[in-house]
Design a protein around this motif. Structure first.
Motif, short mmCIF file in Angstrom:
data_model
loop_
_atom_site.label_atom_id
_atom_site.label_comp_id
_atom_site.label_asym_id
_atom_site.label_seq_id
_atom_site.Cartn_x
_atom_site.Cartn_y
_atom_site.Cartn_z
N HIS A 93 0.83 -1.21 0.00
CA HIS A 93 0.00 0.00 0.00
C HIS A 93 0.86 1.27 0.00
O HIS A 93 0.53 2.27 0.64
N VAL A 94 1.96 1.23 -0.72
CA VAL A 94 2.78 2.42 -0.94
C VAL A 94 2.11 3.25 -2.03
O VAL A 94 1.62 2.73 -3.03
N LEU A 95 2.06 4.57 -1.83
CA LEU A 95 1.35 5.45 -2.78
C LEU A 95 2.24 5.75 -3.98
O LEU A 95 3.32 6.33 -3.84
N ILE A 104 7.16 7.68 3.27
CA ILE A 104 7.57 7.39 4.64
C ILE A 104 7.15 8.51 5.59
O ILE A 104 6.74 8.26 6.73
N GLY A 105 7.21 9.73 5.12
CA GLY A 105 6.89 10.87 5.96
C GLY A 105 5.41 11.16 6.12
O GLY A 105 5.03 12.03 6.92
N LEU A 106 4.55 10.42 5.42
CA LEU A 106 3.11 10.70 5.47
C LEU A 106 2.52 10.63 6.88
O LEU A 106 1.77 11.53 7.28
N PRO A 107 2.85 9.62 7.69
CA PRO A 107 2.31 9.61 9.06
C PRO A 107 2.76 10.80 9.89
O PRO A 107 2.01 11.28 10.75
N GLY A 112 1.13 15.88 12.43
CA GLY A 112 1.72 17.17 12.78
C GLY A 112 3.07 17.04 13.47
O GLY A 112 3.41 17.85 14.34
N LEU A 113 3.87 16.04 13.07
CA LEU A 113 5.17 15.80 13.68
C LEU A 113 6.29 16.27 12.77
O LEU A 113 6.12 16.37 11.55
N HIS A 154 6.47 7.24 12.95
CA HIS A 154 5.84 8.11 13.94
C HIS A 154 5.85 7.52 15.35
O HIS A 154 5.15 7.99 16.23
N ARG A 155 6.66 6.47 15.52
CA ARG A 155 6.82 5.79 16.82
C ARG A 155 5.46 5.36 17.40
O ARG A 155 5.07 5.78 18.49
N PRO A 156 4.74 4.50 16.69
CA PRO A 156 3.41 4.09 17.15
C PRO A 156 3.49 3.24 18.41
O PRO A 156 4.50 2.57 18.68
#
Length: 226
Positions: A93-95, A104-107, A112-113, A154-156
């Protein structure tokens, strides 16, 4: 971190999961094995809120970080998933219209990180210097590494991984599992990995077997050991 309470799911009257119960702790890396079709991927989709469990009124079969998934509407489930979960899909599911760095930066953008960690994670999965490449320029194994970096960036608090090493060569799989271990321990996240790979499962803290009898912890014994 994650609690399953008598979780059930049926499709067209056929039960796939039947009153499944288990508690997963923060900082724990758990693998789930089992026969094909037993419901491993279904379980991950239910936990992520991508599918809906069978539940009666007032029941809360999935509790994530103290929050009952059944009590959330679609927007609430989306916000929880976006902020607190990372999901590694079998199909990536890579855009396709975004660069690797943007994928990679989308999350980070959605939450807002700061964006700097996207470059760090691209390097961590061995794709440093390819920030401006697009997904069509990558092999299947490389796409899987992008998907893994995106899930962790995003360190989930909860990482759900569906066969994350299935498209990787043994050396890259080993490196990715080591990265997963490091991120989990560094952030105190809980990670649940569905896998058919015994080598991958052995890298986790605990191995569970999913069968028609539910989840059971198992110890894998090497039949060739002396």
């Amino acid at each position: 971190m994650l609690e399953l309470r008598h979780l059930s799911k049926s499709y067209n009257g056929r039960p796939v999961l039947d009153r499944l119960s288990w508690q997963f702790k923060a900082g724990e890396f758990v693998s789930i094995m089992g026969d094909s079709g037993v419901g491993k991927s279904t379980l991950l989709n239910l936990v992520a809120g991508l599918d809906t469990p069978d539940a009666g009124p007032g029941e809360a079969p999935i509790i994530v970080d103290g929050i009952a998934m059944s009590g959330l509407d679609d927007d609430g489930a989306t916000r929880l998933r976006r902020a607190r979960m990372g999901f590694i899909f079998q199909a990536f599911h890579v855009l396709p219209h975004l660069t690797l760095l943007q994928n990679i930066g989308l999350p980070l953008l959605l939450n807002g990180l700061p964006s700097a960690r996207a470059t760090e994670m691209l390097d961590a999965v061995g794709l440093g210097g390819r920030e401006n490449d697009f997904p069509h320029q990558l092999s299947g194994g490389q796409l899987q590494r992008v998907a893994i970096a995106r899930a962790l960036v995003h360190r989930p608090a909860l990482v759900l991984a569906d066969e994350p090493t299935g498209n990787l060569d043994p050396d890259t799989a080993e490196a990715i599992l080591t990265l997963l271990q490091r991120e989990i321990k560094a952030t105190g996240a809980c990670a649940i990995m569905v896998t058919h790979s015994l080598a991958a499962a052995k890298k986790t803290d605990k191995i569970l077997n999913l069968s028609k009898n539910g989840l059971q912890e198992t110890t894998i014994v090497n039949p060739f050991a002396q």
